[in-house]
Design a protein around this motif. Structure first.
Motif, PDB file in Angstrom:
ATOM      1  N   UNK A 247       0.864  -1.175   0.000  1.00 42.25           N
ATOM      2  CA  UNK A 247       0.000   0.000   0.000  1.00 42.25           C
ATOM      3  C   UNK A 247       0.901   1.226   0.000  1.00 42.25           C
ATOM      4  N   UNK A 248       0.850   2.035  -1.034  1.00 38.36           N
ATOM      5  CA  UNK A 248       1.671   3.248  -1.112  1.00 38.36           C
ATOM      6  C   UNK A 248       0.767   4.463  -1.217  1.00 38.36           C
ATOM      7  N   UNK A 249       0.979   5.424  -0.331  1.00 35.32           N
ATOM      8  CA  UNK A 249       0.162   6.628  -0.320  1.00 35.32           C
ATOM      9  C   UNK A 249       0.992   7.885  -0.356  1.00 35.32           C
ATOM     10  N   UNK A 250       0.327   9.014  -0.125  1.00 31.47           N
ATOM     11  CA  UNK A 250       0.963  10.320  -0.253  1.00 31.47           C
ATOM     12  C   UNK A 250       1.433  10.876   1.087  1.00 31.47           C
ATOM     13  N   UNK A 251       1.641   9.997   2.061  1.00 29.48           N
ATOM     14  CA  UNK A 251       2.126  10.439   3.364  1.00 29.48           C
ATOM     15  C   UNK A 251       3.222   9.499   3.833  1.00 29.48           C
ATOM     16  N   UNK A 252       4.465   9.866   3.562  1.00 33.25           N
ATOM     17  CA  UNK A 252       5.578   9.026   3.979  1.00 33.25           C
ATOM     18  C   UNK A 252       6.065   9.366   5.380  1.00 33.25           C
ATOM     19  N   UNK A 253       5.416  10.326   6.056  1.00 30.79           N
ATOM     20  CA  UNK A 253       5.645  10.478   7.482  1.00 30.79           C
ATOM     21  C   UNK A 253       5.042   9.267   8.190  1.00 30.79           C
ATOM     22  N   UNK A 255       4.492   6.554   6.481  1.00 28.06           N
ATOM     23  CA  UNK A 255       5.203   5.448   5.845  1.00 28.06           C
ATOM     24  C   UNK A 255       4.306   4.617   4.953  1.00 28.06           C
ATOM     25  N   UNK A 256       4.916   3.806   4.096  1.00 28.57           N
ATOM     26  CA  UNK A 256       4.144   2.871   3.289  1.00 28.57           C
ATOM     27  C   UNK A 256       4.015   1.567   4.054  1.00 28.57           C
ATOM     28  N   UNK A 257       3.069   0.753   3.645  1.00 27.69           N
ATOM     29  CA  UNK A 257       2.802  -0.490   4.356  1.00 27.69           C
ATOM     30  C   UNK A 257       3.022  -1.660   3.413  1.00 27.69           C
ATOM     31  N   UNK A 258       3.791  -2.643   3.874  1.00 29.62           N
ATOM     32  CA  UNK A 258       4.078  -3.816   3.070  1.00 29.62           C
ATOM     33  C   UNK A 258       3.879  -5.064   3.911  1.00 29.62           C
ATOM     34  N   UNK A 259       3.231  -6.057   3.322  1.00 26.10           N
ATOM     35  CA  UNK A 259       3.002  -7.342   3.979  1.00 26.10           C
ATOM     36  C   UNK A 259       3.654  -8.445   3.149  1.00 26.10           C
ATOM     37  N   UNK A 260       4.054  -9.506   3.819  1.00 24.36           N
ATOM     38  CA  UNK A 260       4.705 -10.632   3.164  1.00 24.36           C
ATOM     39  C   UNK A 260       4.040 -11.931   3.603  1.00 24.36           C
ATOM     40  N   UNK A 261       3.804 -12.809   2.625  1.00 29.54           N
ATOM     41  CA  UNK A 261       3.306 -14.151   2.929  1.00 29.54           C
ATOM     42  C   UNK A 261       4.379 -15.154   2.527  1.00 29.54           C
ATOM     43  N   UNK A 262       4.829 -15.947   3.496  1.00 28.91           N
ATOM     44  CA  UNK A 262       5.798 -17.000   3.241  1.00 28.91           C
ATOM     45  C   UNK A 262       5.089 -18.340   3.353  1.00 28.91           C
ATOM     46  N   UNK A 263       5.187 -19.128   2.286  1.00 25.00           N
ATOM     47  CA  UNK A 263       4.428 -20.376   2.224  1.00 25.00           C
ATOM     48  C   UNK A 263       4.751 -21.299   3.397  1.00 25.00           C
ATOM     49  N   UNK A 264       6.020 -21.338   3.820  1.00 26.61           N
ATOM     50  CA  UNK A 264       6.409 -22.221   4.909  1.00 26.61           C
ATOM     51  C   UNK A 264       5.795 -21.851   6.236  1.00 26.61           C
ATOM     52  N   UNK A 265       5.515 -20.547   6.446  1.00 32.94           N
ATOM     53  CA  UNK A 265       4.933 -20.084   7.705  1.00 32.94           C
ATOM     54  C   UNK A 265       3.416 -20.038   7.670  1.00 32.94           C
ATOM     55  N   UNK A 295      13.052   3.878  -9.116  1.00 33.72           N
ATOM     56  CA  UNK A 295      13.103   4.543  -7.817  1.00 33.72           C
ATOM     57  C   UNK A 295      11.756   4.556  -7.134  1.00 33.72           C
ATOM     58  N   UNK A 296      11.627   3.804  -6.026  1.00 36.03           N
ATOM     59  CA  UNK A 296      10.353   3.707  -5.312  1.00 36.03           C
ATOM     60  C   UNK A 296      10.588   3.893  -3.814  1.00 36.03           C
ATOM     61  N   UNK A 297       9.477   3.995  -3.087  1.00 33.97           N
ATOM     62  CA  UNK A 297       9.560   4.100  -1.643  1.00 33.97           C
ATOM     63  C   UNK A 297       9.751   5.517  -1.155  1.00 33.97           C
ATOM     64  N   UNK A 298       9.923   5.637   0.154  1.00 33.17           N
ATOM     65  CA  UNK A 298      10.023   6.947   0.786  1.00 33.17           C
ATOM     66  C   UNK A 298      11.290   7.683   0.347  1.00 33.17           C
ATOM     67  N   UNK A 299      11.156   8.994   0.076  1.00 29.18           N
ATOM     68  CA  UNK A 299      12.338   9.802  -0.268  1.00 29.18           C
ATOM     69  C   UNK A 299      13.021  10.400   0.954  1.00 29.18           C
ATOM     70  N   UNK A 300      12.679   9.946   2.143  1.00 29.49           N
ATOM     71  CA  UNK A 300      13.034  10.645   3.378  1.00 29.49           C
ATOM     72  C   UNK A 300      14.522  10.708   3.677  1.00 29.49           C
ATOM     73  N   UNK A 301      15.332   9.800   3.174  1.00 30.81           N
ATOM     74  CA  UNK A 301      16.738   9.779   3.553  1.00 30.81           C
ATOM     75  C   UNK A 301      17.626  10.694   2.711  1.00 30.81           C
ATOM     76  N   UNK A 302      17.037  11.330   1.716  1.00 28.26           N
ATOM     77  CA  UNK A 302      17.834  12.138   0.791  1.00 28.26           C
ATOM     78  C   UNK A 302      17.374  13.592   0.753  1.00 28.26           C
ATOM     79  N   UNK A 303      18.307  14.455   0.386  1.00 28.70           N
ATOM     80  CA  UNK A 303      17.977  15.806  -0.068  1.00 28.70           C
ATOM     81  C   UNK A 303      17.866  15.752  -1.584  1.00 28.70           C
ATOM     82  N   UNK A 304      16.856  16.431  -2.118  1.00 29.23           N
ATOM     83  CA  UNK A 304      16.543  16.345  -3.551  1.00 29.23           C
ATOM     84  C   UNK A 304      16.744  17.724  -4.181  1.00 29.23           C
ATOM     85  N   UNK A 305      17.630  17.784  -5.147  1.00 28.99           N
ATOM     86  CA  UNK A 305      17.967  19.055  -5.782  1.00 28.99           C
ATOM     87  C   UNK A 305      17.597  19.020  -7.269  1.00 28.99           C
TER      88      UNK A 305
END
Length: 457
Positions: A247-253, A255-265, A295-305
């Protein structure tokens, strides 16, 4: 050299805004009027360039081929085009000012085999009229908050068609138009330096884009998500049954939400650590998670020029890739040159550098975003010693039935150190499921409970 004094002013304004931490305001109504004349409805320069090598935009490509069937993208509408010329290692310097550093490195590493065939530029990007109308509204209403990590006041179109900062350009890329709801079946191939090809992932992808629901608006949907997606893996055998949901939205404060399904678990779990420079399991760890799709995900770790705009040779209108099997496309160290189409386009140039106190394996990146569809065309990354390390190239294809020039799909990644590379979201073997528009699903389909039930079956 970048294009003009306006570009330099934009770059200074961008840097000042980020340094001050202020919210970026929307443009004035007078500026927005350019979207009905000087600029295309999506914000690109409408006119041709000085010598006509980039033509004027005249509405994009919306001619659906005779006999078209949904999901079949293996018809190249420009198959009759012949290359205007080719760039090789021997004549690369003649065109160096229009080549990304990562592309130049591919010439240096593969002087006998790497080649760029340059074709007539075709400005195919298009969208429905309602997307154009929403883009016009966004120009005067959308703004960035939360140090650029939150978009407010945008819906159903390009958020910032007249961008003033690098982050605005990047948000346009993240939320670009590619349809309301889609289905695709693809493969991800990794190739070692000696040419060994390995199927890393074969999956079915279901995605939809609430931000682009036609009937919506800022008033009715003030905080839309720009992507809901489920990737269900069916090969190779040891990974069959795995699934990822995003789930990716317009508020990375938040954060985005990601879920994982592992067949073994046999259960779904939140996976917040799958982000940034986490090795991408879908590509056997060859690239990082945030290097997918330009390029995907939050841009929070960078300065963008924002550095401005320039003309560059980039992959474009690459339906030919979909018309050939994956094996026919892949060479030893890169895609076979005859399978690729390159064109001259204007691109926005954005530099991202790691913020003080933040951590990432790639402390500097350069992005080149196509002005017409806003997708990241090429992304180069440097290591902490300042050595060019990584290059991602997207290969957009024409989908006139949507209409769109789809950028978030087929792409290539190259590690310049190891010479390993990735053919991502390869659609040549997908048959009737290459990239189809789909009936919109209930949003409950993209819930953890639904993912559990789907995966258990």
């Amino acid at each position: 050299m970048y294009k003009n004094k306006t570009v330099n002013w934009l770059a200074c304004f961008s840097l000042l805004s980020l340094c001050l931490g202020v919210a970026q305001a929307a443009v004035s109504p007078q500026e927005a009027e350019a979207l009905k004349g000087k600029l295309t409805p999506m914000g690109a320069e409408r006119a041709a360039n000085a010598d006509g090598s980039i033509p004027a935009w005249t509405g994009g490509f919306t001619q659906v081929p005779a006999g078209f069937q949904n999901g079949h993208r293996n018809v190249d509408p420009f198959a009759a085009d012949k290359p205007l010329f080719s760039i090789t290692a021997s004549n690369m310097q003649q065109y160096a000012d229009k080549l990304a550093d990562g592309v130049k490195q591919l010439f240096k590493d593969n002087p006998q085999t790497f080649r760029i065939d340059v074709y007539q530029t075709r400005r195919t990007a298009a969208a429905p009229q309602w997307v154009y109308d929403n883009t016009f509204k966004n120009a005067t209403e959308a703004k960035l908050e939360g140090d650029g990590l939150i978009v407010k006041g945008a819906y159903g179109g390009v958020p910032f068609p007249i961008p003033k900062t690098g982050l605005e350009v990047h948000w346009n890329h993240l939320s670009l138009w590619r349809g309301e709801s889609t289905h695709s079946k693809y493969k991800v191939w990794t190739t070692t330096a000696d040419g060994k090809q390995v199927l890393a992932t074969a999956a079915v992808d279901e995605a939809q884009y609430p931000y682009y629901y036609k009937e919506g608006s800022v008033a009715t949907t003030p905080d839309p998500e720009y992507m809901l997606a489920i990737q269900a893996t069916y090969a190779p055998a040891f990974r069959a049954g795995e699934a990822l949901m995003l789930h990716s939205g317009f508020d990375y404060v938040k954060g985005r939400t990601l879920w994982q399904y592992l067949a073994g678990q046999r259960r779904v779990r939140r996976a917040p650590s799958i982000n940034f420079d986490t090795p991408n399991v879908v590509a056997s760890g060859v690239n990082f998670i945030d290097e997918n799709f330009g390029g995907v995900g939050s841009p929070e770790r960078y300065d963008w020029k924002l550095l401005g705009k320039k003309e560059m040779y980039i992959p474009y209108n690459d339906n030919r890739l979909l018309a050939h099997s994956d094996q026919d496309v892949m060479g030893t160290r890169h895609a076979k040159p005859e399978m690729m189409r390159w064109e001259l386009h204007r691109v926005w140039v954005v530099e991202s550098t790691l913020k003080p106190g933040k951590r990432h394996a790639v402390p500097k990146r350069m992005y080149y975003y196509d002005e017409d569809n806003w997708g990241s065309a090429i992304m180069d990354g440097w290591d902490a010693e300042g050595t060019l390390w990584r290059t991602s190239m997207t290969t957009p294809f024409v989908a006139p039935d949507i209409p769109a020039t789809v950028n978030y799909c087929t792409s290539f990644f190259h590690d310049h150190r190891t010479k390993a590379w990735v053919y991502n979201c390869a659609l040549g073997d997908a048959g009737n499921d290459q990239y189809s528009t789909a009936e919109r699903r209930r949003e409950s389909f993209f819930s953890p409970e639904s993912l559990t039930n789907q995966s258990a079956r």
